[in-house]
Scaffold this active site. Structure first.
Site, PDB file in Angstrom:
ATOM      1  N   HIS A 143       7.730 -37.448  64.325  1.00 17.27           N
ATOM      2  CA  HIS A 143       8.965 -36.653  64.278  1.00 17.27           C
ATOM      3  C   HIS A 143       9.386 -36.369  62.831  1.00 17.27           C
ATOM      4  O   HIS A 143       9.898 -35.291  62.534  1.00 17.27           O
ATOM      5  CB  HIS A 143      10.117 -37.387  64.976  1.00 17.27           C
ATOM      6  CG  HIS A 143      10.172 -37.199  66.461  1.00 17.27           C
ATOM      7  ND1 HIS A 143      10.269 -35.952  67.060  1.00 17.27           N
ATOM      8  CD2 HIS A 143      10.190 -38.093  67.483  1.00 17.27           C
ATOM      9  CE1 HIS A 143      10.319 -36.110  68.387  1.00 17.27           C
ATOM     10  NE2 HIS A 143      10.264 -37.398  68.673  1.00 17.27           N
ATOM     11  N   CYS A 148       9.624 -37.991  75.543  1.00 19.12           N
ATOM     12  CA  CYS A 148      10.407 -37.775  74.326  1.00 19.12           C
ATOM     13  C   CYS A 148      11.782 -37.268  74.710  1.00 19.12           C
ATOM     14  O   CYS A 148      11.899 -36.387  75.567  1.00 19.12           O
ATOM     15  CB  CYS A 148       9.702 -36.754  73.430  1.00 19.12           C
ATOM     16  SG  CYS A 148      10.568 -36.436  71.887  1.00 19.12           S
ATOM     17  N   LEU A 149      12.807 -37.823  74.084  1.00 22.05           N
ATOM     18  CA  LEU A 149      14.180 -37.399  74.396  1.00 22.05           C
ATOM     19  C   LEU A 149      14.394 -35.920  74.055  1.00 22.05           C
ATOM     20  O   LEU A 149      15.279 -35.283  74.616  1.00 22.05           O
ATOM     21  CB  LEU A 149      15.187 -38.276  73.645  1.00 22.05           C
ATOM     22  CG  LEU A 149      15.223 -39.752  74.082  1.00 22.05           C
ATOM     23  CD1 LEU A 149      16.103 -40.566  73.144  1.00 22.05           C
ATOM     24  CD2 LEU A 149      15.713 -39.891  75.520  1.00 22.05           C
ATOM     25  N   GLN A 174      15.815 -35.667  65.332  1.00 19.31           N
ATOM     26  CA  GLN A 174      16.217 -35.418  66.725  1.00 19.31           C
ATOM     27  C   GLN A 174      17.727 -35.271  66.879  1.00 19.31           C
ATOM     28  O   GLN A 174      18.205 -34.810  67.913  1.00 19.31           O
ATOM     29  CB  GLN A 174      15.726 -36.556  67.637  1.00 19.31           C
ATOM     30  CG  GLN A 174      14.218 -36.600  67.793  1.00 19.31           C
ATOM     31  CD  GLN A 174      13.799 -37.700  68.745  1.00 19.31           C
ATOM     32  OE1 GLN A 174      13.699 -38.861  68.346  1.00 19.31           O
ATOM     33  NE2 GLN A 174      13.557 -37.362  69.995  1.00 19.31           N
ATOM     34  N   GLY A 191      13.091 -45.295  71.130  1.00 16.10           N
ATOM     35  CA  GLY A 191      13.070 -44.913  69.726  1.00 16.10           C
ATOM     36  C   GLY A 191      13.884 -43.653  69.522  1.00 16.10           C
ATOM     37  O   GLY A 191      14.175 -42.935  70.494  1.00 16.10           O
ATOM     38  N   HIS A 232       4.890 -42.307  67.205  1.00 24.30           N
ATOM     39  CA  HIS A 232       5.613 -41.163  67.772  1.00 24.30           C
ATOM     40  C   HIS A 232       6.806 -40.793  66.873  1.00 24.30           C
ATOM     41  O   HIS A 232       7.060 -39.615  66.611  1.00 24.30           O
ATOM     42  CB  HIS A 232       6.061 -41.547  69.194  1.00 24.30           C
ATOM     43  CG  HIS A 232       6.926 -40.569  69.907  1.00 24.30           C
ATOM     44  ND1 HIS A 232       6.546 -39.944  71.084  1.00 24.30           N
ATOM     45  CD2 HIS A 232       8.188 -40.130  69.665  1.00 24.30           C
ATOM     46  CE1 HIS A 232       7.526 -39.158  71.503  1.00 24.30           C
ATOM     47  NE2 HIS A 232       8.542 -39.254  70.663  1.00 24.30           N
ATOM     48  N   GLU A 233       7.517 -41.807  66.384  1.00 20.46           N
ATOM     49  CA  GLU A 233       8.698 -41.554  65.541  1.00 20.46           C
ATOM     50  C   GLU A 233       8.303 -41.025  64.163  1.00 20.46           C
ATOM     51  O   GLU A 233       8.950 -40.120  63.637  1.00 20.46           O
ATOM     52  CB  GLU A 233       9.548 -42.826  65.390  1.00 20.46           C
ATOM     53  CG  GLU A 233      10.058 -43.452  66.688  1.00 20.46           C
ATOM     54  CD  GLU A 233      10.691 -42.487  67.650  1.00 20.46           C
ATOM     55  OE1 GLU A 233      11.188 -41.424  67.217  1.00 20.46           O
ATOM     56  OE2 GLU A 233      10.685 -42.769  68.865  1.00 20.46           O
TER      57      GLU A 233
END
Ligand code: GNR
Ligand code: NI
Length: 165
Positions: A137, A91-92, A52, A47, A133-134
């Site tokens: 963000h 997480c990236l 981000q 994702g 999770h997204e």
């Protein structure tokens, strides 16, 4: 496209902001989404949310096990299950940090796609976790926020250190 890292003060400040709804569906939006999908694939994420990559619009993309990436614009969770499940999340924007997070097992989401068409989707398992999770963000929330304060601070310090070398 560079992915913002929570270990860098100015980038963390962006990741902590609340994203704003998309109001115009145009070609610029389509191109930006294509770049997000490329960026997600390049970084081997399941994702990726617009904040981000430093864009404060309520957009994320999600791709679980080689299926066609799904695009979510202005997403809203309209139903959540009482049942919860635990996944080890990464997480990236927090490279090298992994921890178990408990979330609702199933959700129903309403959003708009890349073409500006509204849709609803039900998700469970990893897909459900990823969508939650997204959406976090888009609200300035990171998965470490669900951990005990000590653990969260330890992880954020570790990231800061990794970026100061
Ligand atoms: O690539 C990712 N994997 C992942 C694993 C468990 C729970 C959530 C995720 S999302 C993450 C990519 C990312 O940082 N998206 O914001
Ligand atoms: Ni993430």
């Amino acid at each position: 496209m560079d992915i913002y890292n929570a270990g860098i003060e100015e980038e963390l400040a962006v990741l902590r902001k609340t994203a704003v709804p998309v109001e115009e569906f145009n070609d610029e939006l389509k191109s930006f989404i294509d770049i997000m999908i490329e960026s997600m694939k390049e970084n081997k994420g399941i994702g990726l949310a617009a904040p981000q990559v430093g864009d404060m619009r309520r957009i994320f993309v999600c791709s679980i096990d080689d299926r066609e990436p799904l695009v979510f614009i202005n997403p809203e969770i309209i139903e959540t299950s009482m049942e919860t499940s635990v996944y080890e999340e990464g997480c990236l924007s927090l490279p090298g940090i992994y921890a178990d997070v408990e979330r609702p097992e199933r959700i129903k989401v309403q959003a708009w796609n890349r073409k500006g068409r509204p849709f609803k989707v039900e998700a469970d398992g990893l897909m459900s976790t990823c969508i939650q999770h997204e959406i976090d963000h888009l609200n300035g929330v990171l998965f470490v926020d669900y951990l005990p304060e000590k653990k969260k601070l330890k992880f954020l310090k570790k990231l800061e250190k990794a970026n100061s070398k």
